[in-house]
Design a protein around this motif. Structure first.
Motif, PDB file in Angstrom:
ATOM      1  N   PHE A  13      37.487 -11.771  46.837  1.00  0.00           N
ATOM      2  CA  PHE A  13      38.851 -11.815  47.382  1.00  0.00           C
ATOM      3  C   PHE A  13      39.784 -11.734  46.170  1.00  0.00           C
ATOM      4  N   PRO A  14      40.042 -10.497  45.687  1.00  0.00           N
ATOM      5  CA  PRO A  14      40.813 -10.349  44.448  1.00  0.00           C
ATOM      6  C   PRO A  14      42.210 -10.981  44.552  1.00  0.00           C
ATOM      7  N   THR A  15      42.722 -11.435  43.443  1.00  0.00           N
ATOM      8  CA  THR A  15      44.045 -12.078  43.436  1.00  0.00           C
ATOM      9  C   THR A  15      45.124 -11.131  43.968  1.00  0.00           C
ATOM     10  N   GLN A  16      44.985  -9.847  43.642  1.00  0.00           N
ATOM     11  CA  GLN A  16      45.886  -8.825  44.194  1.00  0.00           C
ATOM     12  C   GLN A  16      45.049  -7.582  44.459  1.00  0.00           C
ATOM     13  N   GLU A  17      45.315  -6.916  45.558  1.00  0.00           N
ATOM     14  CA  GLU A  17      44.567  -5.678  45.816  1.00  0.00           C
ATOM     15  C   GLU A  17      45.365  -4.754  46.725  1.00  0.00           C
ATOM     16  N   THR A  18      45.052  -3.484  46.609  1.00  0.00           N
ATOM     17  CA  THR A  18      45.637  -2.485  47.502  1.00  0.00           C
ATOM     18  C   THR A  18      44.700  -2.317  48.684  1.00  0.00           C
ATOM     19  N   LEU A  19      45.230  -2.542  49.891  1.00  0.00           N
ATOM     20  CA  LEU A  19      44.394  -2.407  51.088  1.00  0.00           C
ATOM     21  C   LEU A  19      44.242  -0.941  51.457  1.00  0.00           C
ATOM     22  N   PHE A  20      45.368  -0.226  51.428  1.00  0.00           N
ATOM     23  CA  PHE A  20      45.300   1.218  51.647  1.00  0.00           C
ATOM     24  C   PHE A  20      46.597   1.833  51.141  1.00  0.00           C
ATOM     25  N   SER A  21      46.537   3.151  50.898  1.00  0.00           N
ATOM     26  CA  SER A  21      47.756   3.875  50.552  1.00  0.00           C
ATOM     27  C   SER A  21      48.015   4.879  51.665  1.00  0.00           C
ATOM     28  N   PHE A  22      49.246   5.329  51.794  1.00  0.00           N
ATOM     29  CA  PHE A  22      49.564   6.233  52.897  1.00  0.00           C
ATOM     30  C   PHE A  22      50.600   7.259  52.464  1.00  0.00           C
ATOM     31  N   THR A  23      50.598   8.377  53.164  1.00  0.00           N
ATOM     32  CA  THR A  23      51.651   9.376  52.983  1.00  0.00           C
ATOM     33  C   THR A  23      52.226   9.662  54.361  1.00  0.00           C
ATOM     34  N   VAL A  24      53.487  10.015  54.401  1.00  0.00           N
ATOM     35  CA  VAL A  24      54.122  10.276  55.694  1.00  0.00           C
ATOM     36  C   VAL A  24      54.619  11.718  55.797  1.00  0.00           C
ATOM     37  N   ASN A  25      54.191  12.598  54.876  1.00  0.00           N
ATOM     38  CA  ASN A  25      54.502  14.019  54.996  1.00  0.00           C
ATOM     39  C   ASN A  25      53.483  14.629  55.942  1.00  0.00           C
ATOM     40  N   GLY A  26      53.942  15.192  57.045  1.00  0.00           N
ATOM     41  CA  GLY A  26      53.003  15.678  58.037  1.00  0.00           C
ATOM     42  C   GLY A  26      52.380  14.479  58.721  1.00  0.00           C
ATOM     43  N   PRO A  27      51.175  14.619  59.284  1.00  0.00           N
ATOM     44  CA  PRO A  27      50.549  13.461  59.927  1.00  0.00           C
ATOM     45  C   PRO A  27      50.255  12.371  58.888  1.00  0.00           C
ATOM     46  N   ALA A  28      50.541  11.146  59.250  1.00  0.00           N
ATOM     47  CA  ALA A  28      50.309  10.054  58.296  1.00  0.00           C
ATOM     48  C   ALA A  28      48.832  10.008  57.910  1.00  0.00           C
ATOM     49  N   GLU A  29      48.599   9.846  56.617  1.00  0.00           N
ATOM     50  CA  GLU A  29      47.213   9.767  56.150  1.00  0.00           C
ATOM     51  C   GLU A  29      46.987   8.423  55.490  1.00  0.00           C
ATOM     52  N   ILE A  30      45.895   7.794  55.847  1.00  0.00           N
ATOM     53  CA  ILE A  30      45.588   6.479  55.272  1.00  0.00           C
ATOM     54  C   ILE A  30      44.336   6.592  54.427  1.00  0.00           C
TER      55      ILE A  30
END
Ligand code: SF4
Ligand code: SF4
Length: 349
Positions: A64-81
């Motif tokens: 359980f890292p002290t800080q972490e990125t769960l996911f990144s996303f883009t909103v150009n066109g269909p959202a991508e996760i």
């Protein structure tokens, strides 16, 4: 359970094999403050220090890292996760019984529906090797029933007269030992392990003045506000007690957008119920705006709410919170103050 004796040479051979096979994490001296230890990735076998008292931070940070990125996303066109997650297996070595118990406690908390999948995924990446220890004046694992825990470990080491008695608690652990040189356990080795156990109990001087079930009842009955206020008058609300705790599992989640607002990431980081903003909600209301309410909440969370819900206190007696507190607020002293106040009908003893 299979058990063997491994000499220092056998142990070095074993460790060498582990380090060649993959990542190994274990307790090491901090380079900046050599009196203190931390769990870190081992570059050299010699960095591993198994005869440590405690680490400032618990080993949960590798699941359980002290800080972490769960996911990144883009909103150009269909959202991508793009879900971000570590997948590399590793061996976590040198975990004390109280911290094994804490990992088990977090297994329970994070599998309580809805299950926390990242915790489970990170747990499945790890082989865990425990090691027995001796307490300092802050440890109270004996009272908490965790001093002999073997939960969650694949292998467990007890130091015996210049060697280790090594127990295999899972099939994974037994397989790890298969190709390693080792000797049979004799009656004197078992006697030495028993001696270690008794010595550890004898040296554990801090203890709670009531069984956990009674302490939970005392907290539930209430009428303890003068004690909460007294403790709060010393507390800085810094959150160090939560951040160093092996069983605290609260986190904060927030979204970050880049300047174009076309992409971003959802991140999470450890949180602390002792911080002023923890119970602040939209509209500006704070459910625990007063410091004494936050102090009370911490004790209720550790010894009452989760005890009732999950059947165990969320404290293993590791003593980290007391060591870390610059206001010298000691969890055993405060708990015993609460017990004594309640038993004296709402008067200080
Ligand atoms: S570490 Fe001590 S001062 Fe800081 S929030 Fe916890 S009890 Fe208060
Ligand atoms: S509350 Fe304190 S003593 Fe208990 S597990 Fe957490 S850090 Fe350790």
């Amino acid at each position: 359970m299979q058990a063997y004796v491994v000499s220092p040479e056998d142990w070095n051979f074993f460790l060498d094999g582990l380090m060649k096979a993959g990542a190994v994490v274990g307790p090491c001296r901090r380079r900046d403050q050599p009196r203190f230890h931390h769990f870190d990735h081992l570059d050299h076998a010699l960095d591993l220090t198994l005869d440590y008292v405690t680490t400032t931070m618990p080993p949960k940070k590798f699941f359980f890292p002290t800080q972490e990125t769960l996911f990144s996303f883009t909103v150009n066109g269909p959202a991508e996760i793009d879900r971000v997650g570590e997948t590399t297996p590793f061996t976590l070595i040198g975990v004390h019984p109280c911290d094994l118990e804490a990992i088990d406690a977090l297994d329970s908390a994070y599998s309580y529906p809805p299950a926390e999948k990242r915790w489970a995924a990170n747990r499945n990446r790890a082989v865990i090797i425990g090691v027995d220890c001796m307490p300092d004046e802050y440890c109270f694992c004996t009272t908490m029933g965790t001093s002999g825990s073997r939960k969650t470990c694949d292998l467990f080491l007890t130091p015996i007269d210049g060697a280790y008695l090594i127990e295999a608690h899972t099939l994974t652990g037994a397989r790890l030992l298969e190709a390693n040189p080792k000797g049979p356990v004799q009656a004197r080795h078992v006697a030495e392990r028993e001696h270690w156990r008794k010595e550890k109990i004898a040296r554990t001087t801090a203890s709670l003045a009531a069984p956990i079930a009674n302490f939970a009842d005392i907290l539930e009955r209430g009428g303890l506000t003068p004690i909460w206020e007294e403790v709060a008058s010393r507390c800085y609300s810094c959150g160090s007690c939560n951040i160093t705790c092996p069983t605290c599992f609260c986190f904060d989640v927030h979204d970050e957008f880049d300047l174009t607002l076309a992409a971003g990431a959802r991140r999470r980081s450890w949180d602390s119920c002792q911080l002023l903003e923890f119970a602040l909600v939209a509209g500006g209301h704070n459910f625990r705006a007063e410091r004494w309410q936050r102090v009370k909440h911490r004790w209720h969370r550790k010894f009452l709410y989760l005890y009732r819900r999950l059947g165990r206190p969320y404290c293993t007696g590791c003593g980290r919170c007391s060591r870390a507190c610059t206001a010298d607020i000691n969890i055993v002293d405060v708990s015993n103050q609460l017990i004594s106040y309640s038993q004296n009908g709402g008067r200080n003893a």
